[in-house]
Design an enzyme around this catalytic site. Structure first.
Site, mmCIF file in Angstrom:
data_model
loop_
_atom_site.group_PDB
_atom_site.id
_atom_site.type_symbol
_atom_site.label_atom_id
_atom_site.label_comp_id
_atom_site.label_asym_id
_atom_site.label_seq_id
_atom_site.Cartn_x
_atom_site.Cartn_y
_atom_site.Cartn_z
ATOM 1 C CB CYS A 66 138.037 -69.781 -29.408
ATOM 2 S SG CYS A 66 138.909 -71.344 -29.512
ATOM 3 N NE ARG A 67 134.788 -74.577 -24.609
ATOM 4 C CZ ARG A 67 135.141 -75.752 -24.070
ATOM 5 N NH1 ARG A 67 135.414 -75.850 -22.792
ATOM 6 N NH2 ARG A 67 135.206 -76.833 -24.817
#
Length: 101
Positions: A66-67
């Protein structure tokens, strides 16, 4: 509870550079992946993981992305509880220095 396995962005980059075939799953939202994903990653949004569980193979290990590593960590906990082999990419795309497409 079983400890969550992790992989750093550098470790992942080295494996990919060495030609290893890895199962990468990016759990970010559509607008985030539009800015670039690690080549070869599959995009399955975090919120849709439960309904997509049957597309995962319990014999394979998946690296969740994810980020920042936070959402993918939550996904890892959830999938591990369901009996899947998962590893969280620590630091997320914020730390990723490799290629994106």
């Amino acid at each position: 509870m079983e400890e969550m396995k992790e992989i750093t962005t550098d470790e992942l980059k080295n494996k990919l550079d060495a030609g290893e075939k890895l199962e990468l799953v990016d759990v970010r939202e559509d607008d985030e992946v539009a800015k670039g994903m690690i080549p070869g990653a599959k995009h399955i949004r975090m919120g849709t993981i439960p309904e997509n569980l049957d597309s995962f193979d319990k014999d394979k290990e998946y690296i969740m992305i994810c980020r920042s590593g936070n959402r993918s960590g939550q996904v890892c906990h959830y999938m591990q509880e369901q009996g899947y082999k998962v590893r969280n990419m620590v630091g997320g795309m914020l730390d990723w220095s490799g290629e994106t497409k």
